[in-house]
Design a protein around this motif. Structure first.
Motif, PDB file in Angstrom:
ATOM      1  N   TYR A  72       0.806  -1.218   0.000  1.00  0.00           N
ATOM      2  CA  TYR A  72       0.000   0.000   0.000  1.00  0.00           C
ATOM      3  C   TYR A  72       0.841   1.271   0.000  1.00  0.00           C
ATOM      4  O   TYR A  72       0.473   2.270  -0.636  1.00  0.00           O
ATOM      5  N   LYS A  73       1.972   1.254   0.697  1.00  0.00           N
ATOM      6  CA  LYS A  73       2.841   2.435   0.709  1.00  0.00           C
ATOM      7  C   LYS A  73       3.285   2.791  -0.710  1.00  0.00           C
ATOM      8  O   LYS A  73       3.332   3.969  -1.084  1.00  0.00           O
ATOM      9  N   ARG A  74       3.603   1.777  -1.499  1.00  0.00           N
ATOM     10  CA  ARG A  74       4.020   2.025  -2.876  1.00  0.00           C
ATOM     11  C   ARG A  74       2.852   2.504  -3.727  1.00  0.00           C
ATOM     12  O   ARG A  74       3.007   3.365  -4.596  1.00  0.00           O
ATOM     13  N   PHE A 112       3.840  -2.849 -11.336  1.00  0.00           N
ATOM     14  CA  PHE A 112       3.762  -3.126  -9.903  1.00  0.00           C
ATOM     15  C   PHE A 112       2.462  -3.834  -9.543  1.00  0.00           C
ATOM     16  O   PHE A 112       2.464  -4.818  -8.784  1.00  0.00           O
ATOM     17  N   LEU A 113       1.338  -3.362 -10.073  1.00  0.00           N
ATOM     18  CA  LEU A 113       0.042  -3.979  -9.769  1.00  0.00           C
ATOM     19  C   LEU A 113      -0.012  -5.421 -10.280  1.00  0.00           C
ATOM     20  O   LEU A 113      -0.519  -6.312  -9.593  1.00  0.00           O
ATOM     21  N   PHE A 119       1.638 -12.123  -6.894  1.00  0.00           N
ATOM     22  CA  PHE A 119       2.048 -12.552  -5.548  1.00  0.00           C
ATOM     23  C   PHE A 119       0.842 -13.029  -4.743  1.00  0.00           C
ATOM     24  O   PHE A 119       0.863 -14.113  -4.146  1.00  0.00           O
ATOM     25  N   TYR A 120      -0.222 -12.221  -4.721  1.00  0.00           N
ATOM     26  CA  TYR A 120      -1.388 -12.577  -3.914  1.00  0.00           C
ATOM     27  C   TYR A 120      -2.135 -13.785  -4.478  1.00  0.00           C
ATOM     28  O   TYR A 120      -2.704 -14.575  -3.731  1.00  0.00           O
ATOM     29  N   ARG A 177      -9.040  -2.898  -8.316  1.00  0.00           N
ATOM     30  CA  ARG A 177      -9.743  -1.606  -8.303  1.00  0.00           C
ATOM     31  C   ARG A 177      -8.801  -0.484  -8.737  1.00  0.00           C
ATOM     32  O   ARG A 177      -9.165   0.371  -9.554  1.00  0.00           O
ATOM     33  N   TYR A 178      -7.585  -0.484  -8.218  1.00  0.00           N
ATOM     34  CA  TYR A 178      -6.620   0.554  -8.616  1.00  0.00           C
ATOM     35  C   TYR A 178      -6.270   0.428 -10.095  1.00  0.00           C
ATOM     36  O   TYR A 178      -6.119   1.435 -10.791  1.00  0.00           O
ATOM     37  N   ARG A 179      -6.151  -0.802 -10.572  1.00  0.00           N
ATOM     38  CA  ARG A 179      -5.820  -0.999 -11.982  1.00  0.00           C
ATOM     39  C   ARG A 179      -6.934  -0.449 -12.873  1.00  0.00           C
ATOM     40  O   ARG A 179      -6.659   0.194 -13.882  1.00  0.00           O
TER      41      ARG A 179
END
Length: 260
Positions: A72-74, A112-113, A119-120, A177-179
């Motif tokens: 989340y920081k990234r 990154f996404l 990963f998830y 959602r961010y994507r």
């Protein structure tokens, strides 16, 4: 399921890694050559704890810590850079340079996404396998009622694994959602995000977080009535999402002029 280290050892190493990473991130200009290996090590330690010591990971909320510092920081950094470049596009003197910079930021954000989702997804497969959860497909769209009843009744290690699955699915929904929100290139499609949130909610109906995230999607559409309903459910759950109350107040304030 035994791992390479004891839970106590992993928690100690995670604490040290988090302290080192936070120290770097507090600097005015963090050194990415230092931050990247620290973040990578922290993600690896959390993954080992989550997959090897389910109950300890659940009680220590390892999934939340992993998400906040590992991902989340990234995401917040990318969003800030995206906002700066988008604002600069309004200035004719900066428009051309800002457009090029925004393209680079978006490409980096998308990589990154995609890596984060990979990963998830891998983590979810490991957890699903450990609790004998048969969930076909990338989005884990369908889980039979018989499976849900077995999982919801789970206690101890099984209950902890199911909670970890729910949290991972919620974070996968956030990544989707961010994507869609930033990188779709057209009208955002939040279908993949909503599929993850709904599956998370079905796994653990007592958790308020997935309901809150579905409410966020409702406000994008906009479908504020459904959003208010989901925020209410997020608050009424046995494990409520605390800030859903603030989100609901903001939603009501936005609609207050219409009522007047």
């Amino acid at each position: 399921m035994a791992g390479g280290g004891s839970a106590e050892d992993l928690l100690s190493r995670i604490e040290k890694a988090e302290k080192s990473l936070r120290s770097q991130l507090r600097l005015p200009q963090p050194d990415q050559k230092t931050v990247k290996p620290l973040r990578t090590a922290l993600i690896g330690l959390h993954e080992e704890l989550i997959t090897s010591h389910h109950s300890v990971a659940c009680k220590s909320e390892a999934e939340q810590s992993l998400w906040k510092l590992g991902f989340y920081k990234r995401i917040e950094d990318f969003r800030k850079r995206h906002a700066r470049m988008t604002e600069a596009l309004e200035d004719p003197a900066k428009k051309q340079r800002a457009a090029g910079a925004l393209e680079l930021v978006n490409a980096e954000f998308l990589r990154f996404l995609n890596k984060s989702l990979a990963f998830y997804t891998t983590l979810m497969v490991k957890l699903a396998s450990a609790c004998d959860l048969d969930v076909p497909g990338y989005s884990y769209p369908e889980i039979s009622m018989a499976e849900l009843e077995r999982l919801r009744a789970g206690r101890g290690e099984l209950g902890a694994m199911v909670t970890s699955c729910q949290r991972c699915l919620t974070y996968m929904g956030d990544l989707e959602r961010y994507r869609a929100l930033y990188l779709s290139g057209g009208a955002p499609d939040y279908g993949a995000a909503e599929a993850h949130y709904r599956t998370a909610s079905r796994l653990t109906p007592h958790a308020g977080t997935p309901h809150n995230q579905i409410a966020v999607l409702c406000t994008y559409r906009p479908d504020d009535l459904s959003g208010a309903y989901r925020y209410a459910r997020a608050l009424a759950c046995r494990a409520p999402f605390a800030t859903a109350r603030e989100n609901m107040v903001l939603l009501f304030d936005k609609n207050r002029p219409r009522a007047g």
